[in-house]
Design a protein around this motif. Structure first.
Motif, PDB file in Angstrom:
ATOM      1  N   ASN A  76       0.830  -1.208   0.000  1.00  0.00           N
ATOM      2  CA  ASN A  76       0.000   0.000   0.000  1.00  0.00           C
ATOM      3  C   ASN A  76       0.863   1.257   0.000  1.00  0.00           C
ATOM      4  O   ASN A  76       2.020   1.233   0.432  1.00  0.00           O
ATOM      5  CB  ASN A  76      -0.947  -0.011   1.203  1.00  0.00           C
ATOM      6  CG  ASN A  76      -0.190   0.024   2.516  1.00  0.00           C
ATOM      7  OD1 ASN A  76       0.223   1.092   2.968  1.00  0.00           O
ATOM      8  ND2 ASN A  76       0.041  -1.151   3.107  1.00  0.00           N
ATOM      9  N   PHE A  77       0.290   2.340  -0.500  1.00  0.00           N
ATOM     10  CA  PHE A  77       1.068   3.574  -0.672  1.00  0.00           C
ATOM     11  C   PHE A  77       1.454   4.258   0.645  1.00  0.00           C
ATOM     12  O   PHE A  77       2.586   4.737   0.763  1.00  0.00           O
ATOM     13  CB  PHE A  77       0.324   4.538  -1.597  1.00  0.00           C
ATOM     14  CG  PHE A  77       0.418   4.107  -3.035  1.00  0.00           C
ATOM     15  CD1 PHE A  77       1.602   4.273  -3.740  1.00  0.00           C
ATOM     16  CD2 PHE A  77      -0.657   3.513  -3.666  1.00  0.00           C
ATOM     17  CE1 PHE A  77       1.705   3.854  -5.061  1.00  0.00           C
ATOM     18  CE2 PHE A  77      -0.553   3.087  -4.993  1.00  0.00           C
ATOM     19  CZ  PHE A  77       0.621   3.261  -5.690  1.00  0.00           C
ATOM     20  N   PRO A  78       0.555   4.335   1.632  1.00  0.00           N
ATOM     21  CA  PRO A  78       0.988   4.976   2.878  1.00  0.00           C
ATOM     22  C   PRO A  78       2.261   4.333   3.445  1.00  0.00           C
ATOM     23  O   PRO A  78       3.193   5.035   3.849  1.00  0.00           O
ATOM     24  CB  PRO A  78      -0.220   4.777   3.810  1.00  0.00           C
ATOM     25  CG  PRO A  78      -1.394   4.712   2.888  1.00  0.00           C
ATOM     26  CD  PRO A  78      -0.889   3.988   1.662  1.00  0.00           C
ATOM     27  N   GLY A 137      -7.943   5.232  -4.151  1.00  0.00           N
ATOM     28  CA  GLY A 137      -8.892   4.709  -5.133  1.00  0.00           C
ATOM     29  C   GLY A 137      -8.416   4.794  -6.568  1.00  0.00           C
ATOM     30  O   GLY A 137      -8.921   4.099  -7.430  1.00  0.00           O
ATOM     31  N   LEU A 138      -7.390   5.641  -6.845  1.00  0.00           N
ATOM     32  CA  LEU A 138      -6.932   5.794  -8.227  1.00  0.00           C
ATOM     33  C   LEU A 138      -6.174   4.555  -8.704  1.00  0.00           C
ATOM     34  O   LEU A 138      -6.370   4.077  -9.813  1.00  0.00           O
ATOM     35  CB  LEU A 138      -6.034   7.030  -8.353  1.00  0.00           C
ATOM     36  CG  LEU A 138      -5.629   7.367  -9.784  1.00  0.00           C
ATOM     37  CD1 LEU A 138      -6.816   7.931 -10.564  1.00  0.00           C
ATOM     38  CD2 LEU A 138      -4.478   8.371  -9.813  1.00  0.00           C
ATOM     39  N   GLU A 159      -8.188  -5.741  -5.504  1.00  0.00           N
ATOM     40  CA  GLU A 159      -9.162  -5.321  -6.513  1.00  0.00           C
ATOM     41  C   GLU A 159      -8.788  -5.808  -7.905  1.00  0.00           C
ATOM     42  O   GLU A 159      -9.641  -6.124  -8.718  1.00  0.00           O
ATOM     43  CB  GLU A 159      -9.252  -3.787  -6.543  1.00  0.00           C
ATOM     44  CG  GLU A 159      -9.822  -3.187  -5.273  1.00  0.00           C
ATOM     45  CD  GLU A 159      -9.385  -1.751  -5.069  1.00  0.00           C
ATOM     46  OE1 GLU A 159      -9.967  -1.103  -4.210  1.00  0.00           O
ATOM     47  OE2 GLU A 159      -8.462  -1.281  -5.767  1.00  0.00           O
ATOM     48  N   ALA A 160      -7.478  -5.827  -8.196  1.00  0.00           N
ATOM     49  CA  ALA A 160      -7.036  -6.019  -9.579  1.00  0.00           C
ATOM     50  C   ALA A 160      -6.460  -7.401  -9.843  1.00  0.00           C
ATOM     51  O   ALA A 160      -6.329  -7.804 -10.986  1.00  0.00           O
ATOM     52  CB  ALA A 160      -5.994  -4.962  -9.932  1.00  0.00           C
ATOM     53  N   GLY A 212      -6.854   9.844   4.816  1.00  0.00           N
ATOM     54  CA  GLY A 212      -7.567   9.712   3.552  1.00  0.00           C
ATOM     55  C   GLY A 212      -7.527   8.305   2.985  1.00  0.00           C
ATOM     56  O   GLY A 212      -8.213   7.998   2.031  1.00  0.00           O
ATOM     57  N   TYR A 213      -6.664   7.455   3.552  1.00  0.00           N
ATOM     58  CA  TYR A 213      -6.573   6.092   3.038  1.00  0.00           C
ATOM     59  C   TYR A 213      -7.273   5.139   3.987  1.00  0.00           C
ATOM     60  O   TYR A 213      -7.111   5.235   5.196  1.00  0.00           O
ATOM     61  CB  TYR A 213      -5.096   5.663   2.950  1.00  0.00           C
ATOM     62  CG  TYR A 213      -4.508   5.907   1.582  1.00  0.00           C
ATOM     63  CD1 TYR A 213      -4.440   4.889   0.651  1.00  0.00           C
ATOM     64  CD2 TYR A 213      -4.023   7.163   1.238  1.00  0.00           C
ATOM     65  CE1 TYR A 213      -3.905   5.109  -0.601  1.00  0.00           C
ATOM     66  CE2 TYR A 213      -3.488   7.390  -0.012  1.00  0.00           C
ATOM     67  CZ  TYR A 213      -3.431   6.362  -0.934  1.00  0.00           C
ATOM     68  OH  TYR A 213      -2.899   6.576  -2.163  1.00  0.00           O
TER      69      TYR A 213
END
Lengths: 266, 81
Positions: free
Chosen positions: A130-132, A182-183, A189-190, A262-263
């Motif tokens: 994850n990005f964070p 979400g972007l 998800e993928a 935000g995440y």
């Protein structure tokens, strides 16, 4: 320290290599590597570093083994369902090589614990999903000047880059800010083809061993991209950003942030 | 050739490849440039492969000699660290 007869046999294929030898193998045995995540990437990275004889391997992950992990997370197995991933990985790696000590940490990595967790290690490996966490680990490694081998996977594509703070680029030179929530879809998800974690994790483990040995060219200022569907590797130059918010001469980020804002993390 | 001074000796009789080379390589690593290692071995293939591998690493093979029915003696001078 002299090698035992068992060690001579176990590491013989390393010792024979001109780039390793007895001296290089001793460097590996004395190395301390910290791996963020005991999942798709953390499993092969830890597996190969344990096989190579890296003396101390720290691993942090707060998750337990689920059936959906086993398509790619090769340190775990069906009997370990429900067990903490770091406990499962520790058992696997220590069974592979009793020379290595695995320190498993069952916590979420955060701005409050990361500095204490990584400060005594030589090299950090990011295998997070994850990005964070990715930005947190990057910023902390830049601040502590720790080499960071970063990897990422999604669908049929993987990326690897090695960050040597001050010498080369950092993750924020490449992508200055986190993408909005979400972007970019997650693996959940993928989807992800399981075997690609082995490709990317093995590349990361090899970068770590080269850093320990001080041999070869490191993926500094370079992003290596693997497209499994096209069976193609691409190297992309990543210049150091002289205005980088974290690794430039005059950084605007001088302490760790609240990366989770935000995440949502699942 | 007769007055080569030997700095270190190892007896690796009973060992087979690749451990013949592993032991020889580790012995050379611990020596200084210019020093000479004597290796006693009884594995025929190693009497050929160890000198070849040592040359590939940049070391000088001074002697390969069969001294009896079973044993060989190699003299290797460390030329490169």
């Amino acid at each position: 320290m002299d090698f035992t007869e068992d060690q001579l046999q176990r590491y013989s294929r390393h010792i024979i290599l001109p780039e390793v030898g007895g001296k290089g193998q001793k460097k590996i045995l004395n190395a301390k590597v910290f791996i963020v995540g005991a999942g798709g990437l953390g499993c092969p990275v830890g597996y190969y570093l344990a096989a190579a004889g890296v003396g101390i391997i720290g691993m942090i992950d707060n998750d337990t083994v689920e059936l959906s992990n086993l398509q790619r997370q090769i340190a775990h197995n069906t009997k370990k369902l429900g067990v903490h991933k770091v406990d499962s990985a520790k058992e696997t790696f220590e069974a592979l090589n009793p020379d290595v000590k695995i320190i498993g940490i069952k916590e979420r990595i955060s701005k409050d614990n990361i500095i204490d967790l990584i400060k005594d290690y030589d090299i950090i490996v990011d295998g997070s999903d994850n990005f964070p966490t990715r930005y947190l680990v990057n910023d902390a490694c830049v601040m502590l000047k720790k080499p960071l081998v970063s990897g990422a996977i999604l669908r049929f594509e993987g990326q690897v880059t090695t960050i040597l703070p001050k010498e080369g680029h950092c993750y924020r030179c490449l992508f200055e800010e986190m993408p909005p929530p979400g972007l970019v879809p997650s693996c959940q998800e993928a989807g992800v083809i399981g075997a690609i974690t082995g490709v990317v994790g093995s590349l990361q483990a090899t970068e770590v061993l080269k850093l320990i040995l001080g041999k070869g060219d490191i993926l500094k200022n370079t992003l290596l991209i693997y497209d499994a569907l096209k069976a193609n590797f691409r190297r992309v130059k990543v210049p150091k950003n002289p205005e980088c918010p974290v690794c430039s001469e005059n950084p605007t980020i001088t302490e760790l942030l609240d990366y989770d804002a935000g995440y949502c993390r699942i | 050739m007769e007055d080569v001074r030997i700095n270190k000796k190892i007896n690796i009789k009973g060992l087979v490849c690749p451990y013949t080379f592993v032991k020889s390589k580790l012995a050379v690593e611990d020596m200084e440039i210019g020093e000479v290692l004597e290796i006693l071995l009884d594995y025929e293939e190693a009497a050929r492969s160890v000198p070849k591998s040592m040359e590939e690493l940049g070391q000088k093979v001074l002697k390969v000699e069969k001294i009896n029915d079973t044993d060989w003696v190699l003299l290797i001078r460390k030329d490169r660290s």
